[in-house]
Write a protein that holds these residues in place. Structure first.
Motif, PDB file in Angstrom:
ATOM      1  N   LEU A 166       0.829  -1.202   0.000  1.00  0.00           N
ATOM      2  CA  LEU A 166       0.000   0.000   0.000  1.00  0.00           C
ATOM      3  C   LEU A 166       0.866   1.257   0.000  1.00  0.00           C
ATOM      4  N   ALA A 167       2.011   1.196   0.667  1.00  0.00           N
ATOM      5  CA  ALA A 167       2.929   2.327   0.716  1.00  0.00           C
ATOM      6  C   ALA A 167       3.585   2.602  -0.625  1.00  0.00           C
ATOM      7  N   GLY A 168       3.476   1.648  -1.560  1.00  0.00           N
ATOM      8  CA  GLY A 168       4.035   1.856  -2.890  1.00  0.00           C
ATOM      9  C   GLY A 168       5.257   1.028  -3.213  1.00  0.00           C
ATOM     10  N   ASN A 169       5.634   0.130  -2.312  1.00  0.00           N
ATOM     11  CA  ASN A 169       6.784  -0.735  -2.544  1.00  0.00           C
ATOM     12  C   ASN A 169       6.370  -1.990  -3.310  1.00  0.00           C
ATOM     13  N   THR A 170       7.322  -2.630  -3.919  1.00  0.00           N
ATOM     14  CA  THR A 170       7.125  -3.981  -4.428  1.00  0.00           C
ATOM     15  C   THR A 170       7.805  -4.942  -3.456  1.00  0.00           C
ATOM     16  N   ALA A 171       7.432  -6.226  -3.497  1.00  0.00           N
ATOM     17  CA  ALA A 171       7.845  -7.110  -2.405  1.00  0.00           C
ATOM     18  C   ALA A 171       8.238  -8.499  -2.884  1.00  0.00           C
ATOM     19  N   ILE A 172       9.124  -9.087  -2.099  1.00  0.00           N
ATOM     20  CA  ILE A 172       9.495 -10.496  -2.237  1.00  0.00           C
ATOM     21  C   ILE A 172       9.234 -11.153  -0.896  1.00  0.00           C
ATOM     22  N   VAL A 173       8.431 -12.190  -0.885  1.00  0.00           N
ATOM     23  CA  VAL A 173       8.108 -12.915   0.339  1.00  0.00           C
ATOM     24  C   VAL A 173       8.966 -14.172   0.402  1.00  0.00           C
ATOM     25  N   LYS A 174       9.582 -14.387   1.562  1.00  0.00           N
ATOM     26  CA  LYS A 174      10.335 -15.614   1.818  1.00  0.00           C
ATOM     27  C   LYS A 174       9.618 -16.407   2.910  1.00  0.00           C
ATOM     28  N   PRO A 175       8.882 -17.449   2.555  1.00  0.00           N
ATOM     29  CA  PRO A 175       8.255 -18.305   3.560  1.00  0.00           C
ATOM     30  C   PRO A 175       9.306 -19.112   4.328  1.00  0.00           C
ATOM     31  N   PRO A 176       8.931 -19.672   5.483  1.00  0.00           N
ATOM     32  CA  PRO A 176       9.890 -20.450   6.272  1.00  0.00           C
ATOM     33  C   PRO A 176      10.287 -21.736   5.548  1.00  0.00           C
ATOM     34  N   PRO A 177      11.567 -22.092   5.525  1.00  0.00           N
ATOM     35  CA  PRO A 177      11.995 -23.270   4.766  1.00  0.00           C
ATOM     36  C   PRO A 177      11.472 -24.590   5.316  1.00  0.00           C
ATOM     37  N   SER A 178      11.106 -24.616   6.606  1.00  0.00           N
ATOM     38  CA  SER A 178      10.597 -25.863   7.178  1.00  0.00           C
ATOM     39  C   SER A 178       9.087 -26.013   7.039  1.00  0.00           C
ATOM     40  N   ALA A 179       8.393 -24.934   6.650  1.00  0.00           N
ATOM     41  CA  ALA A 179       6.933 -25.001   6.478  1.00  0.00           C
ATOM     42  C   ALA A 179       6.488 -23.952   5.461  1.00  0.00           C
ATOM     43  N   PRO A 180       6.877 -24.119   4.193  1.00  0.00           N
ATOM     44  CA  PRO A 180       6.606 -23.072   3.197  1.00  0.00           C
ATOM     45  C   PRO A 180       5.346 -23.280   2.360  1.00  0.00           C
ATOM     46  N   LEU A 181       4.730 -24.443   2.453  1.00  0.00           N
ATOM     47  CA  LEU A 181       3.738 -24.821   1.447  1.00  0.00           C
ATOM     48  C   LEU A 181       2.486 -23.961   1.488  1.00  0.00           C
ATOM     49  N   ALA A 182       1.843 -23.864   2.651  1.00  0.00           N
ATOM     50  CA  ALA A 182       0.585 -23.119   2.744  1.00  0.00           C
ATOM     51  C   ALA A 182       0.805 -21.641   2.469  1.00  0.00           C
ATOM     52  N   THR A 183       1.884 -21.078   2.996  1.00  0.00           N
ATOM     53  CA  THR A 183       2.167 -19.654   2.778  1.00  0.00           C
ATOM     54  C   THR A 183       2.371 -19.368   1.301  1.00  0.00           C
ATOM     55  N   THR A 184       3.124 -20.221   0.629  1.00  0.00           N
ATOM     56  CA  THR A 184       3.356 -20.044  -0.799  1.00  0.00           C
ATOM     57  C   THR A 184       2.050 -20.109  -1.573  1.00  0.00           C
ATOM     58  N   ARG A 185       1.195 -21.058  -1.218  1.00  0.00           N
ATOM     59  CA  ARG A 185      -0.110 -21.170  -1.889  1.00  0.00           C
ATOM     60  C   ARG A 185      -0.905 -19.874  -1.779  1.00  0.00           C
ATOM     61  N   VAL A 186      -0.997 -19.344  -0.576  1.00  0.00           N
ATOM     62  CA  VAL A 186      -1.799 -18.142  -0.346  1.00  0.00           C
ATOM     63  C   VAL A 186      -1.212 -16.943  -1.087  1.00  0.00           C
TER      64      VAL A 186
END
Length: 489
Positions: A166-186
């Motif tokens: 919302l502030a105008g930035n672009t983003a890269i999300v790094k999910p946790p390596p031991s539990a990345p599946l659900a976060t990546t899906r969303v």
């Protein structure tokens, strides 16, 4: 299940993958996640950088409209998201469902701030002293990295990601390596509806992720995790003077004054604040200080609830507490419990460890440690597991001093029937967030700025303060000829 990367509006698979194991069932694989190479990470930074000019050029209300469209329908696959998160994380299914729900709530609350985002202020001429009018405005930083932990990854992402966008930035999300599946899906489902490159998702091994912090095109890193993890992030970011927001661990104290209301309602709140997510929440209660005259009453109330705990698989009906996420964390909590026993403390454990295909999972019986020596690690360190020290005090001053005698400063709580006492004690607790007659994530005001003091980190998430954390201020001064001429005389 297998998830990939999402970079520049396109899904990407990788030759290497992360194998995601079930913390409750030894040897069972939940799925695989893409394991990014350093080049993949560089590509993600480049994609986000390329998308920044057009995204930042929009007004906040224009961005909010696109973000509202992107979040629409996110709940359609929530049942599956929750089931996946339960299996990879270990938490009970309902907690997985709430995890994803809170992300949506936080996203929509952030959008309600759109009208404030671009609102600056004008500094007028000061006759005889300052012959300029200055416009103070806000501008986005650029490309930001958001790194979330395993325990509540989707919900925690909602405390920063929508504010950054919302502030105008672009983003890269790094999910946790031991539990990345659900976060990546969303995140991918949201990213697919935004302009390419505005939101990217990268999963993989930490050793391949340095560019998410040290690439000169990364303007800021927002990290939630352990204190040691925060120190490593800060040290890496220092090499490129990359800004950081750190939301780290806590050793939160709950202070029960002599007049505290200790009924079923308040005991249920305290129990949840201690044992939700098997104790693996940064803002959980980690130490309970109770007036000596109410000690037995409080212990008995918690004991009644601990006697009903059902340890088991997170997707099984009737399970109320799942395993710890990692074997190393189970070993640590076992160690500090044994240390308390060896020191002669009154350690009480409850529940029955599951057997069958759950035997050997990361399960621990929940415990209380009654009146331990304050130097024991179960008091001084963040347990991040299902154990709590219950410590008596005699005076309010003693309780406040003990609560503040810690490395952390994330949250705290005061339990009392007296409003004045709540304000008096609450204002003395050195932490970023204080509850009265409650404690924990279930009662967090998702509109309010949140963050820690001391080694619990710095910077704030949520609210307009959370948006400003992803912006810089810019001042533009214009000379007023009349004011300048007047000064010449």
């Amino acid at each position: 299940m297998r998830t990939g990367l999402f970079i520049g509006g396109e899904a990407r698979q990788t030759a290497e993958t992360l194998t995601i194991v079930d913390p409750a069932k030894p040897g069972v694989i939940v799925g695989e996640a893409a394991s990014a190479s350093p080049q993949d990470v560089t590509d993600a930074v480049a994609a986000a950088k390329a998308a920044f000019p057009a995204w930042s050029a929009m007004s906040a209300t224009e961005r909010a409209a696109l973000m509202a469209e992107a979040i629409a329908g996110i709940a359609d696959e929530r049942d599956t998201d929750a089931a996946v998160l339960s299996q990879e994380n270990g938490k009970v299914r309902m907690e997985g469902w709430i995890d994803a729900l809170v992300f949506e709530i936080r996203w929509n609350l952030a959008l309600m701030l759109a009208d404030e985002v671009d609102t600056g202020k004008t500094l007028p001429v000061v006759p005889g002293h300052i012959p300029v009018t200055t416009e103070v405005a806000f501008q986005p930083l650029g490309v930001v990295t958001v790194i979330v932990p395993f325990n509540w990854p989707i919900a925690i992402l909602g405390a920063s990601l929508p504010h950054a966008l919302l502030a105008g930035n672009t983003a890269i999300v790094k999910p946790p390596p031991s539990a990345p599946l659900a976060t990546t899906r969303v995140v991918q489902r949201v990213a697919e509806k935004l302009p390419p490159g505005v939101l990217n998702v990268v999963t993989g091994r930490d050793e391949n992720m340095a560019e998410l912090i040290q690439n000169p095109d990364i303007a800021k890193v927002c990290f939630t995790g352990s204190v040691n993890g925060g120190k490593r992030i800060m040290e890496m970011a220092a090499k490129t003077l990359t800004r950081v927001t750190l939301e780290l661990g806590g050793n939160d104290a709950a202070v029960f004054l002599e007049d505290a209301i200790i009924d079923d309602t308040h005991l249920d709140r305290l129990f949840a604040a201690i044992y939700d997510t098997t104790g693996q929440i940064c803002m959980n209660t980690k130490r309970v200080y109770v007036h000596r005259s109410r000690m037995d009453e409080l212990v008995a109330g918690l004991e009644a609830r601990l006697n009903t705990v059902v340890l088991g698989y997170g997707l099984d009906q009737g399970t109320t507490m799942g395993p710890l996420h990692q074997p190393a964390q189970k070993a640590f909590v076992e160690e500090i419990i044994q240390e308390a026993k060896d020191a002669g403390a009154d350690v009480r454990e409850y529940g029955t460890l599951p057997g069958g295909d759950l035997a050997g999972g990361n399960f621990l019986r929940p415990a209380m440690v009654i009146d331990p020596d304050p130097s024991l690690r179960v008091v001084t360190q963040e347990q991040f597991g299902p154990v709590i020290p219950i410590i008596p005090f005699d005076t309010e001053e003693e309780a406040v001093a003990a609560a503040n005698d810690t490395w952390s400063g994330l949250c705290g709580s005061v339990w009392t029937a007296d409003v004045d006492a709540a304000n008096r004690v609450g204002s003395q607790l050195v932490c970023g967030y204080v509850w009265v007659n409650d404690h924990g994530a279930t009662r967090l005001d998702l509109r309010a700025p949140f963050g820690g003091m001391k080694q619990s980190g710095f910077g704030r998430e949520q609210g307009i303060e959370g948006v400003r954390a992803f912006q810089d201020t810019r001042s533009i001064a214009t000379i007023d000829p009349e004011a300048l001429a007047a000064m010449a005389h």
